[in-house]
Design an enzyme around this catalytic site. Structure first.
Site, mmCIF file in Angstrom:
data_model
loop_
_atom_site.group_PDB
_atom_site.id
_atom_site.type_symbol
_atom_site.label_atom_id
_atom_site.label_comp_id
_atom_site.label_asym_id
_atom_site.label_seq_id
_atom_site.Cartn_x
_atom_site.Cartn_y
_atom_site.Cartn_z
ATOM 1 N N ASP A 103 -3.162 -17.792 1.225
ATOM 2 C CA ASP A 103 -4.377 -18.380 0.635
ATOM 3 C C ASP A 103 -4.883 -19.533 1.496
ATOM 4 O O ASP A 103 -6.080 -19.672 1.761
ATOM 5 C CB ASP A 103 -4.137 -18.817 -0.815
ATOM 6 C CG ASP A 103 -2.846 -19.599 -1.009
ATOM 7 O OD1 ASP A 103 -2.000 -19.605 -0.082
ATOM 8 O OD2 ASP A 103 -2.672 -20.207 -2.080
ATOM 9 N N TYR A 109 0.820 -1.218 0.000
ATOM 10 C CA TYR A 109 0.000 0.000 0.000
ATOM 11 C C TYR A 109 0.856 1.271 0.000
ATOM 12 O O TYR A 109 0.359 2.364 -0.244
ATOM 13 C CB TYR A 109 -0.950 0.021 1.205
ATOM 14 C CG TYR A 109 -2.012 -1.062 1.186
ATOM 15 C CD1 TYR A 109 -2.320 -1.761 0.019
ATOM 16 C CD2 TYR A 109 -2.707 -1.391 2.337
ATOM 17 C CE1 TYR A 109 -3.279 -2.748 0.012
ATOM 18 C CE2 TYR A 109 -3.681 -2.389 2.336
ATOM 19 C CZ TYR A 109 -3.957 -3.061 1.170
ATOM 20 O OH TYR A 109 -4.911 -4.042 1.164
ATOM 21 N N LYS A 162 3.310 -15.246 1.467
ATOM 22 C CA LYS A 162 3.279 -16.130 0.296
ATOM 23 C C LYS A 162 4.725 -16.366 -0.150
ATOM 24 O O LYS A 162 5.162 -15.924 -1.223
ATOM 25 C CB LYS A 162 2.440 -15.508 -0.836
ATOM 26 C CG LYS A 162 0.984 -15.448 -0.500
ATOM 27 C CD LYS A 162 0.001 -16.269 -1.249
ATOM 28 C CE LYS A 162 0.301 -16.801 -2.577
ATOM 29 N NZ LYS A 162 -0.530 -18.032 -2.829
ATOM 30 N N ASP A 209 -4.996 -7.215 5.894
ATOM 31 C CA ASP A 209 -6.226 -6.474 5.607
ATOM 32 C C ASP A 209 -7.355 -7.471 5.294
ATOM 33 O O ASP A 209 -8.452 -7.423 5.864
ATOM 34 C CB ASP A 209 -5.946 -5.575 4.388
ATOM 35 C CG ASP A 209 -7.040 -4.560 4.132
ATOM 36 O OD1 ASP A 209 -8.007 -4.526 4.892
ATOM 37 O OD2 ASP A 209 -6.921 -3.810 3.144
ATOM 38 N N ASP A 246 -10.546 -8.908 7.999
ATOM 39 C CA ASP A 246 -11.970 -8.746 7.667
ATOM 40 C C ASP A 246 -12.679 -10.093 7.656
ATOM 41 O O ASP A 246 -13.814 -10.227 8.120
ATOM 42 C CB ASP A 246 -12.141 -8.077 6.304
ATOM 43 C CG ASP A 246 -12.271 -6.563 6.440
ATOM 44 O OD1 ASP A 246 -11.811 -6.038 7.464
ATOM 45 O OD2 ASP A 246 -12.833 -5.928 5.532
#
Ligand code: NAD
Length: 377
Positions: A234, A150, A201, A258, A262
């Protein structure tokens, strides 16, 4: 209850920033609980209050004045309500209410975002997962908040010679950034079940390889008493909805954190029940800058009606007691009172279920105070 502090001095400075929409309504209930702790337990704070978001824009033409920023810097903790509303949607980017929150996060150096996902027994049926998967769930998602894709450079949208456009963002982490967030994760785990799952990852990203190596190195050197596992992001997303109770603390970067936070949040079923904390680096005395806020926004659709659920805000205060002031017993007392009130059948509209009693924001706050009275009697 042998909680009462003998020392009458306030524990520290707390700045209250209620903000917009339901922010002031849910903050009012925090004040009620703070009054109770001051009166009954001697747990007292030097309180200040200020404007942030749309209301600050209305008054001062900016979502956060320099004066409030300075007071936030001087505070031991900031309690933040919510900002925003349709009235401000068309403002230029720099004046939008959310910029006030972003400036606070940036200038306070809040790099660690803590999002607990805890399911109260009384609300197991609110989750989209089967009750047996979420009953007793209590996990903590720790997200790196100031680095990664980001913020990484280069970034932007460019036009290629053949006329196509190309969007670019860069995932970038230094060892220092990885180590400081991992440290927060291990420290949190030591206060919980002593298990950390580090998520990246590493199979397809070099930044993930570095992340994994650094977290492992830190673990081996300083936190061998904590159980460490590594998981690809994942797979972690899948495991969170398959068997969420396998986790204690999950630590991840800005992007994956993030998404995972959620996802984990929704295991609990309601936005009105979710608190969060954002912490900075420790200073020479070991004190961290900190901001506590509910995950929900300003809920303009229900603002001013005394129907908002104050529990996310109250649990944000409970996190403040725990993480900024080491008042774990007081935080446990408040969490317990909230659980009892829910078990007794009181519900705000957002968590209403058949056979329960629907109550207002202030009635919920009053009921929690009554439970605190009982617990402290
Ligand atoms: P929201 O979280 O404000 O509301 C989403 C839905 O959940 C609404 O139906 C609302 O009524 C309900 N809800 C939220 N909190 C609740 C509570 N405590 N009790 C009962 N119901 C609750 O998100 P939104 O509608 O997408 O955004 C509204 C405004 O809030 C926008 O201006 C947005 O930019 C802002 N926002 C601010 C923050 C923040 O201050 N940190 C976070 C998210 C959104």
């Amino acid at each position: 209850m042998a909680l009462l502090r003998n020392d009458p001095a306030p524990l520290g400075k707390v700045l209250l920033l209620p903000g917009d929409g339901i922010g002031p309504e849910v903050m009012r209930e925090v004040r009620r609980i703070m009054d109770w702790f001051a009166r009954r337990q001697g747990i007292d704070f030097e309180l200040g209050e200020g404007l942030v978001g749309g209301i600050s824009y209305d008054r001062h033409g900016t979502p956060l004045t320099d004066e409030i920023m300075e007071r936030a810097q001087a505070a031991d903790a900031v309690l933040f309500g919510a900002v925003g509303g349709p009235k401000y949607d068309d403002l230029p980017f720099a004046q939008k209410p959310e910029r006030g929150l972003l400036r606070l996060r940036k200038e306070l150096g809040l790099f660690a975002n803590l999002r607990p996902a805890k399911v109260f027994d009384a609300l197991v049926d609110s989750s989209s997962l089967k009750p047996e998967l979420v009953r007793g769930l209590d996990i903590m998602i720790l997200r790196e908040l100031t680095g990664g894709i980001y913020f990484g450079e280069p970034r932007g949208i460019e036009t290629l010679p053949d006329g196509q456009r190309r969007g670019i963002n860069t995932q970038v982490y230094t060892t220092g950034e990885i180590v400081r967030i991992a440290k927060v994760g291990f420290e949190l785990a030591r206060k919980r079940q002593r298990r950390v799952c580090s998520v990246e990852k590493a199979n397809v990203m070099e930044s993930g390889v570095l992340w994994r190596e650094e977290v492992q190195k830190l673990h081996d050197a300083e936190y061998p008493d904590v159980e460490l596992s590594h998981m690809y992001a994942d797979n972690c997303a899948m495991q969170l909805v398959r068997q969420p109770k396998q986790f204690d603390v999950i630590v991840s970067d800005n992007l994956f954190g993030d998404i995972l936070s959620d996802c984990a949040a929704m295991l609990t079923g309601s936005l009105g029940m979710l608190p969060s904390a954002s912490l900075g680096a420790p200073d020479a005395q070991g004190k961290r800058k900190a901001l506590y806020e509910p995950v929900h926004g300003s809920a303009p659709d229900i603002a001013g009606q005394n129907v908002a659920n104050p529990i996310a805000m109250l649990q944000s205060f409970s996190m403040m007691l725990r993480h900024s002031f080491d008042q774990d017993a007081a935080a446990d007392l408040l969490d317990g009172a909230i659980a009892k009130v829910l078990a007794g059948g009181l519900r705000t509209a957002d968590i209403m279920q058949d056979g329960m009693a629907r109550v207002s924001t202030s009635t919920m706050g009053e009921a929690i105070v009554r439970e605190l009275d009982k617990a402290a009697a």
